[in-house]
Design a protein around this motif. Structure first.
Motif, PDB file in Angstrom:
ATOM      1  N   SER A  55       0.861  -1.176   0.000  1.00 37.36           N
ATOM      2  CA  SER A  55       0.000   0.000   0.000  1.00 37.36           C
ATOM      3  C   SER A  55       0.902   1.231   0.000  1.00 37.36           C
ATOM      4  N   LEU A  56       0.667   2.118  -0.971  1.00 41.41           N
ATOM      5  CA  LEU A  56       1.456   3.340  -1.086  1.00 41.41           C
ATOM      6  C   LEU A  56       0.557   4.547  -0.864  1.00 41.41           C
ATOM      7  N   ASN A  57       0.910   5.391   0.087  1.00 41.44           N
ATOM      8  CA  ASN A  57       0.203   6.648   0.279  1.00 41.44           C
ATOM      9  C   ASN A  57       1.164   7.749  -0.168  1.00 41.44           C
ATOM     10  N   CYS A  58       0.775   8.500  -1.212  1.00 47.22           N
ATOM     11  CA  CYS A  58       1.631   9.524  -1.800  1.00 47.22           C
ATOM     12  C   CYS A  58       0.968  10.889  -1.662  1.00 47.22           C
ATOM     13  N   VAL A  59       1.694  11.847  -1.106  1.00 49.81           N
ATOM     14  CA  VAL A  59       1.188  13.202  -0.930  1.00 49.81           C
ATOM     15  C   VAL A  59       2.172  14.143  -1.622  1.00 49.81           C
ATOM     16  N   TYR A  60       1.635  15.007  -2.511  1.00 48.96           N
ATOM     17  CA  TYR A  60       2.509  15.937  -3.233  1.00 48.96           C
ATOM     18  C   TYR A  60       1.772  17.238  -3.531  1.00 48.96           C
ATOM     19  N   ASN A  61       2.548  18.295  -3.704  1.00 47.68           N
ATOM     20  CA  ASN A  61       2.015  19.597  -4.099  1.00 47.68           C
ATOM     21  C   ASN A  61       2.172  19.741  -5.603  1.00 47.68           C
ATOM     22  N   PHE A  62       1.205  20.442  -6.223  1.00 46.34           N
ATOM     23  CA  PHE A  62       1.280  20.646  -7.660  1.00 46.34           C
ATOM     24  C   PHE A  62       0.911  22.082  -8.006  1.00 46.34           C
ATOM     25  N   GLU A  63       1.308  22.472  -9.204  1.00 49.69           N
ATOM     26  CA  GLU A  63       1.012  23.798  -9.719  1.00 49.69           C
ATOM     27  C   GLU A  63       0.718  23.639 -11.205  1.00 49.69           C
ATOM     28  N   GLU A  82      -2.549   0.456  -4.340  1.00 48.59           N
ATOM     29  CA  GLU A  82      -2.311  -0.883  -3.806  1.00 48.59           C
ATOM     30  C   GLU A  82      -1.809  -1.800  -4.899  1.00 48.59           C
ATOM     31  N   HIS A  83      -0.864  -2.657  -4.522  1.00 46.63           N
ATOM     32  CA  HIS A  83      -0.299  -3.637  -5.450  1.00 46.63           C
ATOM     33  C   HIS A  83      -0.120  -4.966  -4.727  1.00 46.63           C
ATOM     34  N   SER A 113       5.285   5.696 -11.672  1.00 48.07           N
ATOM     35  CA  SER A 113       4.286   5.125 -12.586  1.00 48.07           C
ATOM     36  C   SER A 113       2.875   5.349 -12.072  1.00 48.07           C
ATOM     37  N   ASP A 114       2.648   5.111 -10.794  1.00 50.79           N
ATOM     38  CA  ASP A 114       1.314   5.284 -10.212  1.00 50.79           C
ATOM     39  C   ASP A 114       0.841   6.735 -10.324  1.00 50.79           C
ATOM     40  N   ILE A 115       1.721   7.669 -10.003  1.00 48.41           N
ATOM     41  CA  ILE A 115       1.333   9.083 -10.036  1.00 48.41           C
ATOM     42  C   ILE A 115       1.046   9.526 -11.468  1.00 48.41           C
ATOM     43  N   ILE A 116       1.916   9.184 -12.406  1.00 49.83           N
ATOM     44  CA  ILE A 116       1.734   9.608 -13.798  1.00 49.83           C
ATOM     45  C   ILE A 116       0.495   8.957 -14.413  1.00 49.83           C
ATOM     46  N   LEU A 117       0.281   7.678 -14.164  1.00 47.00           N
ATOM     47  CA  LEU A 117      -0.876   6.994 -14.738  1.00 47.00           C
ATOM     48  C   LEU A 117      -2.203   7.482 -14.153  1.00 47.00           C
ATOM     49  N   ASN A 118      -2.180   8.029 -12.950  1.00 46.76           N
ATOM     50  CA  ASN A 118      -3.399   8.520 -12.305  1.00 46.76           C
ATOM     51  C   ASN A 118      -3.478  10.043 -12.295  1.00 46.76           C
ATOM     52  N   TYR A 119      -2.630  10.679 -13.076  1.00 45.29           N
ATOM     53  CA  TYR A 119      -2.618  12.142 -13.172  1.00 45.29           C
ATOM     54  C   TYR A 119      -3.826  12.591 -13.982  1.00 45.29           C
ATOM     55  N   PRO A 120      -4.584  13.563 -13.499  1.00 44.70           N
ATOM     56  CA  PRO A 120      -5.779  14.001 -14.232  1.00 44.70           C
ATOM     57  C   PRO A 120      -5.441  14.526 -15.630  1.00 44.70           C
ATOM     58  N   GLN A 121      -6.304  14.217 -16.592  1.00 45.13           N
ATOM     59  CA  GLN A 121      -6.097  14.693 -17.950  1.00 45.13           C
ATOM     60  C   GLN A 121      -6.515  16.142 -18.100  1.00 45.13           C
ATOM     61  N   LYS A 122      -7.411  16.597 -17.253  1.00 45.50           N
ATOM     62  CA  LYS A 122      -7.927  17.960 -17.338  1.00 45.50           C
ATOM     63  C   LYS A 122      -7.901  18.586 -15.948  1.00 45.50           C
ATOM     64  N   PHE A 123      -7.358  19.789 -15.868  1.00 44.70           N
ATOM     65  CA  PHE A 123      -7.341  20.535 -14.618  1.00 44.70           C
ATOM     66  C   PHE A 123      -8.268  21.728 -14.743  1.00 44.70           C
ATOM     67  N   LEU A 124      -9.155  21.894 -13.789  1.00 48.36           N
ATOM     68  CA  LEU A 124     -10.053  23.041 -13.752  1.00 48.36           C
ATOM     69  C   LEU A 124      -9.888  23.760 -12.421  1.00 48.36           C
ATOM     70  N   CYS A 125      -9.965  25.095 -12.470  1.00 44.13           N
ATOM     71  CA  CYS A 125      -9.831  25.871 -11.232  1.00 44.13           C
ATOM     72  C   CYS A 125     -11.021  25.632 -10.306  1.00 44.13           C
TER      73      CYS A 125
END
Length: 165
Positions: A55-63, A82-83, A113-125
């Motif tokens: 189980s991986l819990n990943c927390v990150y800031n983005f801009e 989870e894997h 891989s997990d972060i990139i594959l689950n990265y949203p395709q569209k960002f809205l404010c």
């Protein structure tokens, strides 16, 4: 980060946890570098009835910029992945399991891989972002622009003429 899982694989009921940070600020997504701080990762491996689960819990800031109005968005994401881990794969094409033949796992590759594959395709404010006026470019979230909304795209003018006939 190399995660040693030998004790987890060999002992039923065993749990092992690892906390660390991974800098992925140099990774480009859609031509932008959205990750503004290192990813804080908590990796937890647990053996239950000889089935090892990671189980991986990943927390990150983005801009990023809003895909409709162009306003800058900053925030924090918290994702859990989870894997299932196995020592050897019988079927090499099975993506449901991660193979760990020497009881170790390179966590950095899995996290990226997990972060990139689950990265949203569209960002809205915001969910109901109105975008920008197609004529003058004003941000419609800040109010109307006064442009003539009845003007027709010149490429579609012929269709208007057909409708009038």
């Amino acid at each position: 980060m190399l995660f040693d899982l030998k004790s987890v694989f060999l002992n039923d009921g065993e749990t092992k946890q690892l906390d660390y940070e991974l800098d992925i600020s140099d990774i480009s997504v859609d031509g932008a570098f959205p990750f503004t701080s290192p990813v804080r990762i908590t990796a937890k491996a647990h053996n239950r009835a000889s089935l090892v689960t990671l189980s991986l819990n990943c927390v990150y800031n983005f801009e990023r910029f809003c895909d409709r109005c162009g306003e800058q968005i900053t925030g924090e994401q918290s994702k859990t992945f989870e894997h299932r881990l196995v020592q050897t794969l019988v079927d090499e094409t099975n993506d449901d399991y991660i193979e760990t033949p020497d009881f170790t796992l390179e966590l950095d590759e899995v996290v990226i891989s997990d972060i990139i594959l689950n990265y949203p395709q569209k960002f809205l404010c915001k969910e109901d972002c109105k975008g920008v006026c197609q004529h003058c470019g004003k941000n419609l979230n800040e109010g109307g622009c006064g442009c003539d909304k009845k003007s027709i795209d010149p490429r579609l003018e012929i269709l208007k003429q057909l409708m009038e006939e």
